[in-house]
Write an enzyme that holds these catalytic residues in place. Sequence first.
Site: not given
Length: 245
Positions: A91, A118, A156, A171
Site C-alpha cells: 500500500p 502487518e 495484455r 485504451d
Amino acid sequence: MMRIDILSLFPEMFDGGVFQTSMLKKASEAGAFQYNYINFRDYTDNKHNKVDDYPYGGGAGMVLKPQPIFDAVEAIEQESKKNPRVILMCPQGERYTQKKAEELAKEDQLIIICGHYEGYDERIRTELVTDEISIGDYVLTGGELGAMVVIDSLVRLLPGVLGNDDSAVQDSFSTGLLEHPHYTRPANFRGLKVPEVLLSGNHAHIEEWRRKEALKRTYLRRKDLLEHLELTEKEKKWLTEWETF
C-alpha cells in the site's frame, strides 16, 4: 517470452483461477508469457517454517522476516541467470498506472512479492526490490489480488495477446485520456441512435469526433489527467465549451 515468478504464502489463490481463464490462459498457452508460483515458506531456515516475527520496538501485528524472501528471490535469479525487476506489492508503493504497465511489459522477467500480516522487514524494501507498487489507496489482506491486477494489465500489452495490437494503444490512459464512447449494431436501438458521424464513412471526421469525445469525457470525469497533456488550440477551444457542465 516474458517470465513472471510470484512469491506468495497462498499460491493456490492463483492456481485454477485467474491464469486458467480468458486472455491470460490463451496468452500462456500461446507462449506470450510463463508464470511460476513460489511459496516462500519453503525457503525458511527454521524447523517450524516460520516466515514472520514480532516487530522490534513493539507494536501490533507481525512482520515478514527477510531471510525466506531473500533466499527465494536469490534462488530464482540463480536459476534464471537474469537480473529481473523485483516488485513488492505494498500500500505504500507507487500508485499503479497504465504507464507503469507499459514499462513493465517491456521486461523479460519479473518477480512479484505478495505480502501478508502487518508488513515487511524494511531490509526487503531497501536491499532487494526494484519497484514498490500499490493498486490504490486502500489495504487488502494480502498482495495476491494486487499482483493479479498488475499481471493482467501488463500481459495484455505483450505482442499478439490481444490479436489486434492497436487495441491496447487506444485504451483509456494509454493516450493520456479516457477512451471515447463506443457503439455497435443496431444503429437505432429503442430510439437511441448512433451518432451520425460514425456512420458517415469519413475517417478523418470520425477520428476528430473520437478525440473530442475522449477529451470531453476526461474533462468531465478525470480533469486531473489533463494537467500535463499538451493540447492543440482547437482542443483548448473545445474545453471552453464544457466549462458550464
